[in-house]
Design a protein around this motif. Structure first.
Motif, PDB file in Angstrom:
ATOM      1  N   ASP A 190      47.843  34.205  46.559  1.00  0.00           N
ATOM      2  CA  ASP A 190      48.744  34.984  46.737  1.00  0.00           C
ATOM      3  C   ASP A 190      48.097  36.700  46.373  1.00  0.00           C
ATOM      4  O   ASP A 190      48.511  37.594  46.703  1.00  0.00           O
ATOM      5  CB  ASP A 190      49.963  35.057  45.376  1.00  0.00           C
ATOM      6  CG  ASP A 190      50.920  33.673  45.717  1.00  0.00           C
ATOM      7  OD1 ASP A 190      50.948  33.586  47.014  1.00  0.00           O
ATOM      8  OD2 ASP A 190      51.548  33.361  44.914  1.00  0.00           O
ATOM      9  N   GLN A 191      47.101  36.588  45.338  1.00  0.00           N
ATOM     10  CA  GLN A 191      46.481  37.757  44.868  1.00  0.00           C
ATOM     11  C   GLN A 191      45.619  37.984  46.278  1.00  0.00           C
ATOM     12  O   GLN A 191      45.505  39.383  46.304  1.00  0.00           O
ATOM     13  CB  GLN A 191      45.677  37.542  43.976  1.00  0.00           C
ATOM     14  CG  GLN A 191      46.323  37.387  42.498  1.00  0.00           C
ATOM     15  CD  GLN A 191      45.558  37.383  41.493  1.00  0.00           C
ATOM     16  OE1 GLN A 191      44.165  36.930  41.445  1.00  0.00           O
ATOM     17  NE2 GLN A 191      45.969  37.233  39.924  1.00  0.00           N
ATOM     18  N   THR A 192      45.269  37.153  47.002  1.00  0.00           N
ATOM     19  CA  THR A 192      44.322  37.590  48.197  1.00  0.00           C
ATOM     20  C   THR A 192      45.139  38.381  49.252  1.00  0.00           C
ATOM     21  O   THR A 192      45.030  39.134  49.741  1.00  0.00           O
ATOM     22  CB  THR A 192      43.792  36.442  48.791  1.00  0.00           C
ATOM     23  OG1 THR A 192      42.799  35.854  47.926  1.00  0.00           O
ATOM     24  CG2 THR A 192      43.086  36.689  50.072  1.00  0.00           C
ATOM     25  N   ILE A 193      46.332  37.701  49.455  1.00  0.00           N
ATOM     26  CA  ILE A 193      47.474  38.201  50.662  1.00  0.00           C
ATOM     27  C   ILE A 193      47.830  39.635  50.131  1.00  0.00           C
ATOM     28  O   ILE A 193      47.832  40.488  50.966  1.00  0.00           O
ATOM     29  CB  ILE A 193      48.439  37.287  50.849  1.00  0.00           C
ATOM     30  CG1 ILE A 193      48.049  35.956  51.274  1.00  0.00           C
ATOM     31  CG2 ILE A 193      49.423  37.781  51.695  1.00  0.00           C
ATOM     32  CD1 ILE A 193      48.950  34.679  51.460  1.00  0.00           C
ATOM     33  N   SER A 194      48.098  39.618  48.715  1.00  0.00           N
ATOM     34  CA  SER A 194      48.660  41.032  48.452  1.00  0.00           C
ATOM     35  C   SER A 194      47.581  42.301  48.490  1.00  0.00           C
ATOM     36  O   SER A 194      48.047  43.515  48.553  1.00  0.00           O
ATOM     37  CB  SER A 194      49.208  40.909  46.908  1.00  0.00           C
ATOM     38  OG  SER A 194      48.369  40.336  46.121  1.00  0.00           O
TER      39      SER A 194
END
Length: 243
Positions: free
Chosen positions: A140-144
């Motif tokens: 999730d942190q990567t995508i955001s």
């Protein structure tokens, strides 16, 4: 009840590659070809395997459906499917324990340490609630942080291996010598390629991300019947639904 409990408590496993090949766990079979190559078969729907072809002292080892430690996805549907697998299946990764150059430290020691002492398979229990949370948070942190661009994200277990080695005083014995190894190849990579026409951040290497998976490591061996039974029970609990 025993199966459900085993599956819940299991975080990460560490198995000597040769032990794995001699006594393959549930769902894996090993065939020895005339060439001397050992061909490892498994159902790709039951687990995720990120292991490249490897040359050992006794010959080449090939994992049938594995594309190596790098997996590419091009659509949101493919990403969603892979994400679901990473957070619900066992993940198998080949790591190397290498000779440590005691005169150096940190990254310099890692770069100079090329002699492989022994190879191990790390098993990550993606269905464990804590491991699942770490995986989902990292993705999730990567995508955001990349805003729809292409990206690569490295998922690494080196910190967990290093902590376990220090706590257990783990060393590899070869002949009359004991070695405290340096861990290498402790990761696998997810590569997502978007359809963006001008994907400048990716082209210039600004879309590379990394996160770690941590947790208690269980050193799984097959030295005697009791240990072999424990390993089989653990894998049965993860591959088979609880009754």
């Amino acid at each position: 009840m025993m199966q459900a409990k085993s599956k819940l408590q299991f975080f990460l496993g560490l198995i000597d590659l040769e032990d794995f090949l001699k006594e393959p766990p549930f769902c894996f079979t090993v065939e020895k070809r005339a060439s001397g190559c050992r061909f490892v078969k498994y159902d790709p729907e039951t687990c995720c395997v990120f292991i490249e072809d490897v040359q050992t002292a006794t010959g080449k080892v090939v994992f049938q459906h594995s594309a190596g430690r790098s997996v590419k996805v091009r659509t949101l549907r493919d990403y969603t499917h892979l994400r679901k697998r990473l957070t619900s299946k066992l993940i198998f990764l080949l790591v190397s324990a290498c000779e440590n150059n005691a005169a150096l430290s940190g990254k310099k020691a890692e770069k100079k340490s090329k002699a492989v002492l022994k190879q191990f398979i790390v098993v990550i229990n993606g269905s464990n609630s804590i491991i699942k949370w770490e995986m989902e948070r990292g993705l999730d942190q990567t995508i955001s942080s990349v805003a729809g661009e292409s990206y690569t994200v490295k998922i690494d277990v080196k910190d967990a291996l290093q902590r376990w080695m220090d706590q257990e005083k783990f060393a590899i014995t070869l002949g009359h010598q004991r070695f405290k190894p340096v861990w290498r190849d402790t990761w696998f990579v997810l590569k997502y390629h978007s359809d963006a026409l001008f994907d400048f951040p990716f082209w210039f290497g600004f879309s590379k991300r990394k996160f770690t998976i941590d947790g208690k490591i269980s050193h799984l061996t097959i030295k005697d019947k009791q240990e072999r039974f424990a390993v089989e029970e653990l894998f049965d609990a993860c591959f088979c639904p609880a009754r």
